[in-house]
Design a protein around this motif. Sequence first.
Motif, mmCIF file in Angstrom:
data_model
loop_
_atom_site.group_PDB
_atom_site.id
_atom_site.type_symbol
_atom_site.label_atom_id
_atom_site.label_comp_id
_atom_site.label_asym_id
_atom_site.label_seq_id
_atom_site.Cartn_x
_atom_site.Cartn_y
_atom_site.Cartn_z
ATOM 1 N N ALA A 193 52.254 66.609 10.223
ATOM 2 C CA ALA A 193 51.914 65.717 9.103
ATOM 3 C C ALA A 193 53.134 64.913 8.670
ATOM 4 N N LYS A 194 54.293 65.557 8.664
ATOM 5 C CA LYS A 194 55.535 64.850 8.296
ATOM 6 C C LYS A 194 55.876 63.816 9.365
ATOM 7 N N ALA A 195 55.805 64.248 10.615
ATOM 8 C CA ALA A 195 56.196 63.353 11.721
ATOM 9 C C ALA A 195 55.290 62.129 11.787
ATOM 10 N N GLU A 237 51.276 72.301 11.832
ATOM 11 C CA GLU A 237 50.493 71.248 11.154
ATOM 12 C C GLU A 237 51.357 70.502 10.137
ATOM 13 N N LEU A 238 52.199 71.237 9.425
ATOM 14 C CA LEU A 238 53.082 70.601 8.433
ATOM 15 C C LEU A 238 54.096 69.696 9.133
ATOM 16 N N LYS A 239 54.646 70.189 10.210
ATOM 17 C CA LYS A 239 55.624 69.418 10.971
ATOM 18 C C LYS A 239 54.977 68.119 11.460
ATOM 19 N N SER A 297 51.361 60.811 -3.959
ATOM 20 C CA SER A 297 52.163 62.037 -3.913
ATOM 21 C C SER A 297 52.345 62.571 -5.331
ATOM 22 N N GLU A 298 52.920 63.751 -5.419
ATOM 23 C CA GLU A 298 53.219 64.459 -6.679
ATOM 24 C C GLU A 298 51.914 64.982 -7.307
ATOM 25 N N SER A 299 51.824 66.311 -7.353
ATOM 26 C CA SER A 299 50.573 66.957 -7.773
ATOM 27 C C SER A 299 50.065 66.455 -9.126
ATOM 28 N N ASN A 300 50.951 66.354 -10.121
ATOM 29 C CA ASN A 300 50.450 66.001 -11.449
ATOM 30 C C ASN A 300 50.029 64.529 -11.534
ATOM 31 N N LEU A 309 56.569 61.365 0.618
ATOM 32 C CA LEU A 309 57.731 61.968 -0.043
ATOM 33 C C LEU A 309 58.159 63.246 0.671
ATOM 34 N N GLY A 310 57.537 63.534 1.799
ATOM 35 C CA GLY A 310 57.925 64.706 2.581
ATOM 36 C C GLY A 310 57.399 66.016 2.027
ATOM 37 N N LYS A 311 56.502 65.945 1.046
ATOM 38 C CA LYS A 311 56.019 67.161 0.382
ATOM 39 C C LYS A 311 54.504 67.133 0.250
ATOM 40 N N LEU A 312 53.956 68.326 0.073
ATOM 41 C CA LEU A 312 52.529 68.502 -0.199
ATOM 42 C C LEU A 312 52.363 68.808 -1.690
ATOM 43 N N PRO A 313 51.273 68.401 -2.322
ATOM 44 C CA PRO A 313 50.126 67.728 -1.751
ATOM 45 C C PRO A 313 50.344 66.226 -1.603
ATOM 46 N N ALA A 314 49.521 65.617 -0.722
ATOM 47 C CA ALA A 314 49.446 64.155 -0.616
ATOM 48 C C ALA A 314 47.972 63.803 -0.475
ATOM 49 N N GLU A 324 55.685 71.860 -17.120
ATOM 50 C CA GLU A 324 55.300 72.631 -15.919
ATOM 51 C C GLU A 324 56.199 72.278 -14.742
ATOM 52 N N GLN A 325 56.446 70.985 -14.526
ATOM 53 C CA GLN A 325 57.255 70.579 -13.372
ATOM 54 C C GLN A 325 58.748 70.816 -13.585
ATOM 55 N N ASN A 326 59.213 70.575 -14.826
ATOM 56 C CA ASN A 326 60.663 70.668 -15.072
ATOM 57 C C ASN A 326 61.166 72.083 -15.273
ATOM 58 N N TYR A 370 47.161 73.666 -4.870
ATOM 59 C CA TYR A 370 45.960 74.284 -5.451
ATOM 60 C C TYR A 370 45.464 73.523 -6.685
ATOM 61 N N LYS A 371 46.404 73.014 -7.497
ATOM 62 C CA LYS A 371 46.010 72.226 -8.676
ATOM 63 C C LYS A 371 45.013 71.143 -8.290
ATOM 64 N N VAL A 372 45.333 70.444 -7.219
ATOM 65 C CA VAL A 372 44.507 69.303 -6.802
ATOM 66 C C VAL A 372 43.166 69.804 -6.246
ATOM 67 N N SER A 405 48.816 78.063 0.403
ATOM 68 C CA SER A 405 49.414 79.085 -0.465
ATOM 69 C C SER A 405 50.150 78.510 -1.677
ATOM 70 N N SER A 406 50.164 77.187 -1.820
ATOM 71 C CA SER A 406 50.991 76.570 -2.866
ATOM 72 C C SER A 406 50.205 76.199 -4.119
ATOM 73 N N GLY A 407 50.773 76.540 -5.267
ATOM 74 C CA GLY A 407 50.134 76.184 -6.535
ATOM 75 C C GLY A 407 50.059 74.685 -6.754
HETATM 76 N N1 LIG Z 1 56.827 68.040 -7.475
HETATM 77 C C1 LIG Z 1 56.046 68.118 -6.275
HETATM 78 C C2 LIG Z 1 56.506 69.350 -5.498
HETATM 79 C C3 LIG Z 1 55.917 69.352 -4.096
HETATM 80 C C4 LIG Z 1 56.472 70.485 -3.267
HETATM 81 O O1 LIG Z 1 57.609 70.951 -3.480
HETATM 82 N N2 LIG Z 1 55.673 70.904 -2.296
HETATM 83 C C5 LIG Z 1 56.102 71.982 -1.418
HETATM 84 C C6 LIG Z 1 55.065 73.119 -1.484
HETATM 85 S S1 LIG Z 1 54.919 73.703 -3.161
HETATM 86 C C7 LIG Z 1 56.184 71.494 0.001
HETATM 87 O O2 LIG Z 1 55.641 70.464 0.364
HETATM 88 N N3 LIG Z 1 56.882 72.245 0.853
HETATM 89 C C8 LIG Z 1 56.955 71.944 2.270
HETATM 90 C C9 LIG Z 1 58.298 71.472 2.687
HETATM 91 O O3 LIG Z 1 59.161 71.285 1.844
HETATM 92 O O4 LIG Z 1 58.472 71.302 3.887
HETATM 93 C C10 LIG Z 1 54.550 68.202 -6.618
HETATM 94 O O5 LIG Z 1 54.223 68.686 -7.699
HETATM 95 O O6 LIG Z 1 53.724 67.739 -5.821
#
Ligand SMILES: N[C@@H](CCC(=O)N[C@@H](CS)C(=O)NCC(=O)O)C(=O)O
Length: 206
Positions: free
Chosen positions: A44-46, A40-42, A67-70, A52-57, A100-102, A16-18, A11-13
């Motif tokens: 993937a983190k574990a 699944e998210l839990k 890491s970091e979409s852009n 970086l603890g975030k998606l996408p990777a 876009e990010q800032n 989705y970019k990637v 569901s995340s933009g």
């Molecule tokens: N600046 C990062 C932002 C990544 C980000 O915030 N991802 C969110 C979804 S949009 C995420 O992983 N959320 C899950 C969480 O925080 O547990 C990027 O562009 O990749």
Amino acid sequence: MSDLTLYSMPSSGNSYKVRLLLALLGRDYCHVPCETQSAELKQAKAEGHLPLGKLPALHLGNGTILSESNAILWYLAAGSDWVPNDPLTQAQMLGWMFFEQNRHEPVVAVRASLNTYPHLKDEATPRVMAELLETGHALLQLMEDHMQGRAWFAGASASLADIALYAYTHTAGDRGGFEMARFPALNAWCARMAALPGYVGLWDHA
Ligand SMILES: N[C@@H](CCC(=O)N[C@@H](CS)C(=O)NCC(=O)O)C(=O)O
């Protein structure tokens, strides 16, 4: 079987970019969907799949994880038509990606999240939502003004700037509650994006 494995949030933009760029490039990849709040998210983190603890990777298959979409867009698009050749247009493209990010994502995407994810309901106070609406409309107007007489954000053809900005702009009305009828140039640009060969929508994924 592809070397590339993408951990992404359906569901995340940002994710989705990637997925969109991979589809536009015709690149195969394995997809590991990790929706917000999911087991699944839990997992993937574990298991350390999200450094970086975030998606996408994006896992490259040689042990490297991006890491970091852009930044992932930049890596995948190297040598393709999605990155302009001349340094000035490249810098303009990067300028829009930083914007876009800032500025855009923290407002347009955040309002959509507060509007749509039940677990964020308590944060969506009338005051916060009104402030995000006003700031978001101002940012969208800035983009609308830039797009007067242009087809794409940087240079004469579509670039990573368009992919980065499209991700959250094309759902800003439905998910974010922004009044998109105010922005005809942005709506026309969104239609151009959706007509690109290989295009996939936010929900078109494995
Ligand atoms: N600046 C990062 C932002 C990544 C980000 O915030 N991802 C969110 C979804 S949009 C995420 O992983 N959320 C899950 C969480 O925080 O547990 C990027 O562009 O990749």
